[in-house]
Design an enzyme around this catalytic site. Structure first.
Site, PDB file in Angstrom:
ATOM      1  N   HIS A 140       0.873  -1.287  -0.098  1.00 51.97           N
ATOM      2  CA  HIS A 140      -0.026  -0.046  -0.002  1.00 51.97           C
ATOM      3  C   HIS A 140       0.931   1.536   0.107  1.00 51.97           C
ATOM      4  O   HIS A 140       0.562   2.157   0.684  1.00 51.97           O
ATOM      5  CB  HIS A 140      -0.914  -0.015   1.176  1.00 51.97           C
ATOM      6  N   HIS A 175      -9.750   1.597   0.856  1.00 54.18           N
ATOM      7  CA  HIS A 175      -9.634   0.411   1.708  1.00 54.18           C
ATOM      8  C   HIS A 175     -10.417   0.422   2.595  1.00 54.18           C
ATOM      9  O   HIS A 175     -10.316   0.030   3.892  1.00 54.18           O
ATOM     10  CB  HIS A 175      -8.127   0.797   2.272  1.00 54.18           C
ATOM     11  N   GLU A 217     -11.544  -3.998  -2.463  1.00 50.96           N
ATOM     12  CA  GLU A 217     -10.478  -2.843  -3.120  1.00 50.96           C
ATOM     13  C   GLU A 217     -10.276  -2.725  -4.739  1.00 50.96           C
ATOM     14  O   GLU A 217      -9.471  -3.608  -5.232  1.00 50.96           O
ATOM     15  CB  GLU A 217      -8.997  -3.147  -2.326  1.00 50.96           C
TER      16      GLU A 217
END
Length: 315
Positions: free
Chosen positions: A95, A165, A281
């Protein structure tokens, strides 16, 4: 309104959007969707304070980047040059690294009662990524849906994979193991022990990963999923919560979606326990910068990265 001041001394704001049956609270910190209320019930996980987001969050509601999901070994090669990223997920970069977009204060570029656009400039070399990237996300409430539009441009070749997210719980309480999921995806990406795709796009038929028909999330694998699905491009992803009767339908321009069911949420380290929420996601595939056979995530000067995902809640 002011939500708080970060450990870096930056002021974070909280803005509330409203339209019809929906309302949403959006933070400039991490471009976070702190709450999303449908007919008065909050259906996403969030934290009450900025301090909790800085220390106890697991990307709750945030925009993650510059590259959402995992990059194997924290490195990739682009145009013959290797780039090294921070390792924050075992041997991988996850991420965007240790200081990703979820930990930045975004600038409000536009605001109306039902929409907000947030903007972030990520400098060349930020977390090891090349090029200065100017990113924007717009949250819009319209009818029965939250629409999320992403946009990015760069001044040098780079890779981009932006997603939100949010963890959803359509009951607004308890766990999500009883939610019923229908996924328009006949293939998924098997992963190794470090959750990196093997490169295979495997059929879901006959496996625990088959959600092409309605299936209870907790019926197989103990409900534990953290896998990317290859979307067919036909129809929405649909999740239903039997007790409330609430339904969410997700459509996207992205080729894949990471299904994460919150198995690793720790009530000692976060405000929530395992399976308190599930994530869908929408994104390009994990580790694409190292997988030329996957759809490309390369962005070059003069090009625009655009992506749209809609979360609808039919009455």
């Amino acid at each position: 309104m002011i939500f708080g001041v970060t450990r870096r001394g930056e002021r974070a704001e909280r803005h509330v959007l409203s339209a019809g049956r929906l309302s949403a609270a959006v933070l400039t910190y991490g471009a976070i969707v702190q709450s999303l209320e449908v007919d008065g019930t909050n259906v996403v996980l969030g934290c009450e304070t900025l301090a909790d987001y800085e220390t106890r969050s697991r990307y709750f509601g945030a925009v993650v980047g510059r590259y959402g999901n995992r990059v194997a070994g924290g490195r990739f090669t682009l145009d013959g040059r290797e780039h090294t990223l921070p390792l924050n997920n075992g041997p991988n970069s996850l991420h965007g690294g240790t200081d990703g977009f979820d930990r930045r204060v975004w600038e409000v570029a536009d605001l109306s009662p039902a929409s907000i656009t947030l903007r972030l400039v990520s400098p060349d070399g930020d977390q090891g990524y090349p090029g200065t990237l100017t990113a924007a996300v717009t949250y819009t409430l319209a009818g029965d849906a939250l629409r999320v539009d992403y946009h990015a441009v760069t001044d040098a070749p780079t890779v981009v994979n932006l997603t939100n997210h949010s963890y959803f719980n359509l009951a607004g309480k308890g766990d999500v193991l009883g939610h019923v999921l229908t996924m328009p995806a006949h293939r998924y990406l098997p992963v190794d022990a470090d959750l990196i795709p093997t490169g295979e796009l495997a059929p879901v038929a006959g496996t625990d990963f088959d959600f092409t028909g309605p299936e209870v999330i907790g019926a197989r694998r103990g409900g534990a999923y953290d896998h990317c699905y290859v979307l067919d491009g036909e129809g929405p992803i649909r999740v239903a919560e039997p007790e409330s009767g609430r339904v969410m339908e997700v459509t996207t321009t992205e080729p894949g979606v990471q299904l994460y069911t919150g198995a690793m949420l720790d009530p000692e380290a976060t405000p929530y326990g395992p399976y308190a929420g599930f994530c869908l996601e929408t994104q390009h595939y994990p580790d694409s910068p190292n997988r030329p056979e996957f759809p490309s995530t390369v962005l070059r000067p003069g090009e625009e990265f655009t992506s749209t995902t809609t979360y609808a809640f039919p009455a």
